[in-house]
Design a protein around this motif. Structure first.
Motif, PDB file in Angstrom:
ATOM      1  N   HIS A  40      11.355   5.120  -2.560  1.00 27.45           N
ATOM      2  CA  HIS A  40      11.344   4.519  -1.228  1.00 27.45           C
ATOM      3  C   HIS A  40      11.378   5.602  -0.148  1.00 27.45           C
ATOM      4  O   HIS A  40      10.628   5.555   0.843  1.00 27.45           O
ATOM      5  N   VAL A  41      12.237   6.595  -0.325  1.00 28.00           N
ATOM      6  CA  VAL A  41      12.378   7.653   0.672  1.00 28.00           C
ATOM      7  C   VAL A  41      11.085   8.454   0.796  1.00 28.00           C
ATOM      8  O   VAL A  41      10.627   8.779   1.898  1.00 28.00           O
TER       9      VAL A  41
ATOM     10  N   ALA B 195       0.809  -1.219   0.000  1.00 29.08           N
ATOM     11  CA  ALA B 195       0.000   0.000   0.000  1.00 29.08           C
ATOM     12  C   ALA B 195       0.841   1.267   0.000  1.00 29.08           C
ATOM     13  O   ALA B 195       0.495   2.242  -0.658  1.00 29.08           O
ATOM     14  N   TYR B 196       1.920   1.308   0.735  1.00 36.11           N
ATOM     15  CA  TYR B 196       2.728   2.528   0.835  1.00 36.11           C
ATOM     16  C   TYR B 196       3.840   2.584  -0.213  1.00 36.11           C
ATOM     17  O   TYR B 196       4.612   3.517  -0.240  1.00 36.11           O
ATOM     18  N   GLY B 197       3.926   1.568  -1.045  1.00 34.90           N
ATOM     19  CA  GLY B 197       4.935   1.580  -2.085  1.00 34.90           C
ATOM     20  C   GLY B 197       6.357   1.392  -1.590  1.00 34.90           C
ATOM     21  O   GLY B 197       7.310   1.687  -2.296  1.00 34.90           O
ATOM     22  N   ASN B 198       6.514   0.912  -0.351  1.00 33.37           N
ATOM     23  CA  ASN B 198       7.867   0.760   0.171  1.00 33.37           C
ATOM     24  C   ASN B 198       8.158  -0.664   0.620  1.00 33.37           C
ATOM     25  O   ASN B 198       9.116  -0.913   1.333  1.00 33.37           O
TER      26      ASN B 198
ATOM     27  N   GLN C 229       5.959   9.712   3.719  1.00 36.97           N
ATOM     28  CA  GLN C 229       4.501   9.652   3.832  1.00 36.97           C
ATOM     29  C   GLN C 229       4.088   8.826   5.050  1.00 36.97           C
ATOM     30  O   GLN C 229       3.177   9.186   5.800  1.00 36.97           O
ATOM     31  N   TYR C 230       4.783   7.739   5.251  1.00 33.04           N
ATOM     32  CA  TYR C 230       4.515   6.855   6.405  1.00 33.04           C
ATOM     33  C   TYR C 230       4.740   7.602   7.722  1.00 33.04           C
ATOM     34  O   TYR C 230       3.980   7.462   8.676  1.00 33.04           O
ATOM     35  N   ALA C 231       5.796   8.450   7.750  1.00 31.24           N
ATOM     36  CA  ALA C 231       6.102   9.214   8.962  1.00 31.24           C
ATOM     37  C   ALA C 231       4.995  10.218   9.265  1.00 31.24           C
ATOM     38  O   ALA C 231       4.621  10.432  10.433  1.00 31.24           O
ATOM     39  N   VAL C 232       4.430  10.853   8.216  1.00 31.17           N
ATOM     40  CA  VAL C 232       3.341  11.805   8.426  1.00 31.17           C
ATOM     41  C   VAL C 232       2.141  11.106   9.069  1.00 31.17           C
ATOM     42  O   VAL C 232       1.545  11.609  10.023  1.00 31.17           O
TER      43      VAL C 232
END
Length: 382
Positions: free
Chosen positions: A165-166, A102-105, A171-174
């Protein structure tokens, strides 16, 4: 030593933790099941994903009926936090090559690790006694969850990270900060609840005990000046009874055990309870508790004044109807005295009848004495 408001905040928060734990585990179970639909896994991996989802659902049910990891102590809390990282790392390795989730990472179900941040943000770490330690734990959890995708990517791609990835990790951190602030909002609501509860307790104290200290000092002075100590203690006991009654009857539902205890304490050593009633955790609506408390006080006063001071108090629950039998070993109460319209017994009976109850004079049996039955429904008839 922690301040009383800190202790109250920790106690209130701990009561709220249990349902939130269950919700978090349920959401994690949902994420696991939906991940099997939305993400592409290696052959043979789906049974593992579904099994993990079922396990989390079972844990949510156990939390509802028992206790969850956060309410069991720091050791269980550490196990749960470790499980969050291990499960997400496992699922990342079960993904099919080329699927970035989902998050592309490469981290499936990003919310699986983010949702617990809501609970961690208002969990009473160290009972709120050490703010610096609590903030260190909370910040450490946020940083660890934010950086966890980087660890997964590094292990899966040999630390060959791309700009995509970065950006995905950013986005995950937000979202991690958003979930954490949601938990802080819940913590703010907890503090509001504690402030309201503290104000209510203060008002109860002022209403029930505001002038009690002056009564105690007055009783001490009277004894010092030569008054009968037994008479003074009896008067002070009556004041104490009245104050306890005020506190008890402020609740919407009053414990039956507390009602009986207060009625018995009113008479001190003048009353001997031969058989205490077994009431369990029964609670009574306030309108009925007021009548029951006054009724028991009157019946026990009759035992002290005319029944020899020894009483057997029995209780039974007949459907939705409470039945109290009060038996003493005195000379007995004549039926005509019981039926006297202006008597205490008949005034009590009229109050009970208004609520669907009754007061009956029973046959005392061969032992003599007086036997009176007080009956009162727990709820009004519809």
């Amino acid at each position: 030593m922690p301040r009383p408001d800190v202790e109250l905040l920790a106690a209130t928060t701990s009561k709220l933790i249990k349902p939130f734990e269950a919700v978090v585990l349920l959401l994690q179970a949902t994420n696991l099941v939906m991940s099997a639909v939305n993400d592409r896994y290696r052959d043979g991996a789906l049974p593992v994903v579904f099994a993990l989802g079922g396990l989390h659902l079972l844990l949510a049910l156990l939390v509802v009926y028992r206790r969850g990891p956060l309410t069991r102590g720091h050791a269980w809390t550490s196990v749960w936090i470790a499980m969050i990282f291990v499960v997400q790392l496992l699922l990342a390795h079960l993904l099919a090559p080329g699927d970035f989730a989902a998050y592309g990472n490469g981290v499936p179900m990003g919310n699986y690790a983010l949702i617990p941040l809501t609970v961690f943000a208002f969990y009473p770490w160290d009972g709120f006694r050490n703010p610096l330690r609590r903030w260190a734990i909370e910040c450490g959890l946020v940083v660890a969850i934010v950086l966890h995708p980087l660890l997964i990517l590094g292990l899966m791609h040999r630390w060959d990270l791309t700009g995509a990835h970065v950006r995905s990790v950013a986005q995950y951190a937000v979202w991690a900060v958003v979930w954490f602030l949601t938990g802080k909002g819940i913590a703010w609501l907890c503090r509001i609840a504690v402030r309201v509860e503290t104000e209510a307790l203060t008002r109860s104290y002022e209403v029930a005990l505001g002038d009690f200290h002056s009564h105690v000092e007055g009783a001490a002075r009277r004894i010092d000046s030569g008054h009968d100590a037994r008479q003074v203690s009896r008067e002070l006991r009556e004041i104490t009874y009245a104050r306890r009654r005020q506190l008890l009857l402020q609740e919407h539902n009053v414990g039956a055990v507390d009602i009986v205890k207060n009625a018995v304490r009113l008479h001190g050593d003048r009353l001997v309870l031969l058989s205490p009633p077994r009431l369990g955790a029964l609670t009574i609506p306030r309108d009925r508790a007021i009548v029951l408390e006054q009724g028991l006080a009157d019946l026990l006063k009759n035992v002290v004044d005319h029944g020899g001071g020894a009483v057997a108090l029995d209780f039974a629950l007949d459907g939705d109807r409470m039945v109290f039998d009060v038996r003493d070993e005195g000379p007995g109460l004549a039926p005509e005295a019981f039926a006297e319209p202006t008597s205490t017994m008949q005034r009590l009976r009229r109050k009970l009848l208004e609520l669907g109850g009754d007061l009956l004079l029973l046959d005392p049996g061969p032992g003599g004495g007086t036997a009176i039955r007080l009956a009162l429904p727990l709820r009004s008839a519809r």
